[in-house]
Every structure is written in C-alpha cells, then in structure tokens.
Scaffold this active site. Structure first.
Site, PDB file in Angstrom:
ATOM      1  CB  THR A 173      -0.907  -0.003   1.238  1.00  0.00           C
ATOM      2  OG1 THR A 173      -1.713  -1.173   1.191  1.00  0.00           O
ATOM      3  CG2 THR A 173      -1.805   1.227   1.290  1.00  0.00           C
ATOM      4  CB  ALA A 251      -1.028  -1.984  11.045  1.00  0.00           C
ATOM      5  NE  ARG A 277     -36.836  -0.510  -3.071  1.00  0.00           N
ATOM      6  CZ  ARG A 277     -37.162  -0.215  -4.321  1.00  0.00           C
ATOM      7  NH1 ARG A 277     -37.080   1.031  -4.751  1.00  0.00           N
ATOM      8  NH2 ARG A 277     -37.569  -1.154  -5.150  1.00  0.00           N
ATOM      9  N   GLY A 349     -31.367  -4.809  -1.845  1.00  0.00           N
ATOM     10  CA  GLY A 349     -31.836  -5.409  -3.088  1.00  0.00           C
ATOM     11  C   GLY A 349     -30.883  -5.094  -4.223  1.00  0.00           C
ATOM     12  CD  GLU A 373      -1.725  -4.413   8.087  1.00  0.00           C
ATOM     13  OE1 GLU A 373      -1.072  -4.634   9.113  1.00  0.00           O
ATOM     14  OE2 GLU A 373      -1.583  -3.397   7.388  1.00  0.00           O
TER      15      GLU A 373
END
Lengths: 394, 258
Positions: A173, A251, A277, A349, A373
C-alpha cells in the site's frame, strides 16, 4: 389535531451506538472523532465511489488529512490508543482504503521509525511523514511468502560503507508514491529492517492493477535489484521478524477499530434506505418483521465489535496488549464487519450492487481487510495456540 | 493586550426539541450542544487579531460545568485560556443577570477589547454584550462585519438595512460580530489535544462580588411551546370537475374561507 414539525432524522447514535459507548469518551476524544467524521462526510464520501469505479487515487483527500493534522498527532506521540482507534473507526466508515492509507503511514512506517529508528532517522522522517509531505510504505510480504514471512527471500549484504539489498515485495500500500520504504530483509540469516529511499538506483515500484477490491488504494510491487544503501539506512532496533510483527500489531489495532466504522457506515446507510423505500402497499421496508430482525442482529454485532475494540484500547493504553488480544479483535471484527456488509447489501436489493450506494464498495473492500495484515485463519491459529497451549503451525 | 470573547453553549439547532411537562423548560437529555455560531466568528476574529498583533485571548462563558466543552473548542481554535462563571444562582438568570455576571468577569481579567456573537441562537435576546458594555462604560458597536485596530482605536463596519456604517470607537470597547466577517477555522486534531492542557478558571457569583438575589430576573417565564406547523398539505383526488367541487366544499366548510 395540532400538527408538530416533523422530527429531524434520527442521529447515528440511535442506529449504531445503542449502548451509548461514545458517551464514555472524553470531550477531546469525541471532538476529534467528530472532526474526522465531518471530514469523511463532506470530502470523502462524495468522491470515493467514482475513484473506486475508475481505480484512481482520491488525491483531493490528502490536503484534508494534512489540514486535520491527523498524522502529526501520531508523529509527536500526542495520541492515546483510544483516540487513534476512534480516528480509525471514523476513517473506515468512509472507506477501508482511507483508513489503510493512514494506518500504513502512521502505524507501519512511522511506527517502525518511532519504535526502531535512530534519533537521526526520527529527525529526518517523522516530520515530513507526519505532515504527509512524504509518503512511506512497508515492505514485508513477498510473492511467495505471505502468511509465512519467516521464509522471505529478500537479502541484504554488507558493502564497504553500507548494505546492498536484493529481492521483491508485493501488495505494498502507498508503494507507488512512497519516498521511503521500510524494507525487511535477511542480513546474515537474520531479519532486519532498512529505510530505503525509493529514488536509489535499482529500486522500482510498479502499480498493481486489476484488483476487485481496494480499487481506490494504490498497491505496488517493489523490486530491489542490488539497491545500495548507507550504513545509516539500517533501523537499529529492527533486529528480528518479531519487530516487523510488532509493527503489524499496531496496524491490526487500527483495523479492529476500522472494521467497526465500516460496519457502522453500512448499517447507517441501510437503515436510511429501508425507511425511505416503500414496497407492498406503500409501507417502508423498515416496517417489515424479517428486516427488523436482521437490523437487530447487526446492531448487536456492531455493539459487540465496539466493546472488543474498546477493551483492546484499554489493554493497549495500560501496556498490556498481547498478540492474541489483537488477533481476537482483528479476526472477529473483520469477519463480522464483512457479514454486516453482506447483509446490508442484500437488504438494499438490486440497489445494493450499484455504486450510488457505498455498501457494495465497503463490502468488497472488507474482503481485503479480512485477508491483509494476517488472514483470519492465521489469527485463529494464534488464538488456538493461546487457548490450547499447542501450536498448530511451525 | 487582553481580549475577552463572550461565548455561549447552546443546543444545536439541528436537534429535536422537546418541552418538559412543566412547560417551562426545554428537555435537554437528547440535545446536542455547540458553541453559538455567531460566537465562533467572534472567537475567530479575536484569534486573527492575536496572530496579527499579539494578544491574550480569554474566552468567558456563564453556565453549567458542561459549558467547558464549547470553551475547549475555542481553546482548540487558538484562544489562550477560559473563565467560566458557574455554580449557585447561575442557572436561572435572564439577560440582565447574565450581563452583570459577565461584566464582572470581564472586569476581573482586565480586558481592553471584548468580542461576542451578535446574538445567541437559543434565546435570540441580542442584548447581553450591549448590557456588558453599558455596565463597564465601554464603547460598543453591534452586528459588525469588518474590524480593524488602529492603535487605541477600533474601526468597524456595522451592517444596516441596505448599507453599512463605518464607525470609530476608542478602546476599551465591546464589539458584537455578524457572520460574514470571517470563516471560523476548524481546530486541527493536535490543537484539540493541546487545548486539554489550557487553563479554564471557574468563578462563582460570590467570587465576583455578586449575589444571586441581586441578579434575580425582573421577568417571569410563563410557559414554553414548540412552533406549530402552519401549512397543511391536502391532495384532492378524482377527475377535474369532482376536484373543483371538492375544493370549493373544503374552502367553504372546512376552512370557512369562502
């Protein structure tokens, strides 16, 4: 009947902090978490979907992180474990890639320099890394040695005035934009850590394309072809593989907290969606029993994750954090966050697979978080050996 | 130079408000509290002045112990110290009593310049800072959108309908701040941590030589109520002639507008 003004939308506490855990933190800790949260809401969530889609790096977030002075806190040791945890949680609520960017820079690179570096190395690097003027990366994993880093092939040999390093590292990274790499290599058969400037001849970082997950994070392969470094490149305290794993422990601590944030983010977005919704005679989806059952379980899981992260933070603050504590927290919280994300994806959905919502991205990014990790299985083995006293690995 | 900034802890206006059953107080258990937004601009203006000319910025507030949270925000922005007037008798004051207490507090720190938001967003009384100026016999200007210091003189712009005044005031002076004057900074995370170590002094009314009886309000709170929703939405279904008939019926019978 007298009508009152419509109530404001519920706060996130009602959705994801049912045990009122956040109220326990000091007002500074709450203020810091709030600032990071606001930064994520205003500047990260609006842009990250497109970056994930296009496999590009969210450059515009960097000045915002600088502005917060987030990594400067890490640099001058002004941060306590809980605050760092809350910051990680809020960053990961935006995206695991965002939290990773900070974890790698703060815990792995700056952590290695702080724990194992010489005074001169600290002087040279912590300031610029803390202000994000420079990036660092952490090179441990190799193409053939992932879960088994002890087998690493990267070698360092002594030269007249320093060392020559040869080998390759992968899944790195921030590797593409790093100006300094913490490289773990074997010197006379012993794992040692080196600070390698990435503009040295023989050093190459190649951007790895083609990931399904962590698309907005720059991942690189590093190639070191006889890279010559001076004597001062050696991290004096980085004397064994155990030291590298110590950095990972730091980390993983941020990951255990980050997973709580990712899960919170999913549940918050899902509850909002389900209340808005409507299906079947105009009733909101949130009014259905089977949906509430799933929401209840997710809220319970998130509460458990947060309690684990909180306890881990207390252990760390007291200097009592052991590898098996981190293993439990990282293993549990990443798996549970992924399960929450998948359930939330289902509850949305078809919309759950569209990048108009953040849940699909969080879900595929958590596939990385479960694996990197230390995979879930490796952490389970660490715990297994603690529980039984029998090491099931060599 | 010492600058005092008067700040107030107020409910976040995005909170859901509820009135306690006694109808005389707001239910505070579910409220989120913040620094009154105009005060943030006042703090910013003081810190800008400190950065340009050097000054000691003291934030002054009156309220419960929890008022320290918003004082910490001001300290994280860059103020140097805090003074909180708190304890017995401070929770039932009206603007008059608050102003007398704050005036005594400002006097105790010897500030030459006092900034405050033009009003607090909870009670909108718009009078505390002006009362402080009168009590301390300081010059004052309110709703200020531009501030400059010229030696011992403040030059300010004051908003009025359709224009602005430019005023000169001798120090000491009290200035209340309008929003457009600056953009309040967000505290950096390191500064939030450092603010923890900055001092916040506490004084009671007695410490300031005041008594709760003398500050007792001259007005009595009768009752509180939430705003009513004035507009009702009513959608009438059906074909056009039917809808017209229904509309006329509603206007005649229900609303008695025709």
């Amino acid at each position: 009947m007298e009508k009152r003004l419509a109530p404001a939308p519920e706060t996130y506490e009602q959705v994801t902090d049912l045990f009122d855990l956040d109220a326990d933190w000091s007002s500074e800790q709450q203020a810091i978490a709030g600032r990071v949260r606001k930064m994520v809401d205003e500047h990260f969530l609006p842009i990250i979907g497109q970056h994930h889609n296009d496999e590009t790096y969210p450059e515009s977030i960097l000045p915002r992180i600088r502005e917060l002075g987030l990594l400067e806190l890490v640099a001058d040791d002004a941060i306590d474990p809980i605050t760092y945890g809350l910051i990680s949680r809020e960053l990961d609520r935006g995206g695991s890639t965002l939290r990773s960017l900070v974890s790698v820079q703060g815990s792995l690179v700056m952590g290695a320099i702080k724990m194992f570096g010489s005074e001169a190395q600290k002087q040279q690097w912590l300031g610029p890394l803390g202000r994000l003027e420079q990036f660092g990366c952490f090179g441990l994993t190799e193409p053939d040695y992932g879960s088994n880093p002890a087998g690493m092939q990267t070698r360092a040999e002594r030269t007249a005035d320093g060392y020559r390093i040869t080998g390759s590292k992968c899944w790195i990274t921030n590797g593409v934009r790093a100006s300094v790499a913490v490289i773990w290599a074997k010197l006379d058969g012993q794992v040692r850590g080196f600070l390698v400037e990435t503009d040295r001849p023989g050093f190459e970082a190649r951007h790895m394309h083609g990931k399904w997950s962590f698309r907005a994070s720059e991942t690189a392969s590093l190639y070191l072809d006889g890279v010559e470094v001076p004597e001062t490149a050696l991290l004096p305290g980085a004397t064994s593989l155990g030291r590298a794993l110590q950095c990972l422990g730091q980390a993983r601590y941020t990951i255990a907290w980050g997973a709580c944030g990712a899960a919170r983010g999913c549940l918050e977005e899902t509850v909002k969606y389900l209340k808005e919704r409507t299906q079947f005679e105009g009733k909101p989806l949130a009014s259905h029993q089977i949906i509430q059952y799933k929401l209840a379980w997710m809220a319970a899981e998130i509460t458990a994750m947060e309690l684990i992260a909180k306890r881990l933070g207390e252990l760390k603050a007291q200097g009592r954090m052991k590898p098996h504590h981190v293993a439990l927290a990282k293993m549990n919280n990443c798996r549970k966050a992924l399960e929450v994300a998948r359930t939330c994806r289902e509850l949305l959905g078809a919309n759950g697979i569209h990048n108009e919502y953040h849940i699909g991205r969080r879900m595929v990014d958590l596939e990385t978080v479960v694996t990197y990790e230390g995979t879930e299985h490796i952490h389970a083995l660490t715990l297994g050996s603690t529980i039984t006293g029998i090491k099931a690995f060599s | 130079m010492k600058i005092a900034v008067l700040i107030k802890r107020v409910p976040d206006t995005a909170s859901v408000f509820a009135i306690n059953p006694d109808q005389k107080s707001v239910a505070t258990d579910k409220l989120k509290f913040v620094m009154s937004p105009y005060d943030e601009h006042a703090v910013e203006e003081a810190i800008k002045l400190k950065e340009a000319n050097g000054a000691d910025v003291v934030v002054v507030s009156l309220g419960p112990d929890s008022a320290k949270e918003v004082m910490r925000t001001a300290l994280a922005m860059g103020a140097d110290e805090g003074l909180l007037v708190t304890g017995a008798g401070t929770d039932s004051l009206t603007s008059k009593g608050v102003a007398e207490a704050l005036a005594a507090a400002v006097k105790s720190i010897g500030a030459e310049l006092v900034f405050a938001g033009k009003q607090a967003v909870d009670d909108d009384a718009s009078q505390v800072a002006e009362r402080v100026a009168e009590l301390l016999e300081m010059a004052h200007a309110s709703v200020v959108t531009k501030f400059e210091l010229n030696g011992g003189t403040a030059v300010v712009n004051r908003e009025i309908e359709g224009g602005s005044y430019t005023l000169e005031l001798p120090l000491p002076a009290v200035i209340t701040i309008e929003k457009g004057i600056n953009t309040p900074r967000y505290p950096t995370l390191p500064n939030i941590m450092k603010a923890k170590k900055k001092p916040i002094a506490e004084k009671s009314l007695a410490d300031l030589g005041l008594s709760a009886e003398a500050l007792a309000p001259g007005v009595v709170l009768e009752s509180l109520s939430l705003p009513r929703q004035n507009r009702r939405n009513h959608i009438i279904d059906g074909d056009t002639p039917a809808r017209v008939n229904e509309l006329i019926r509603l206007l005649k019978e229900e609303e008695k507008a025709l």
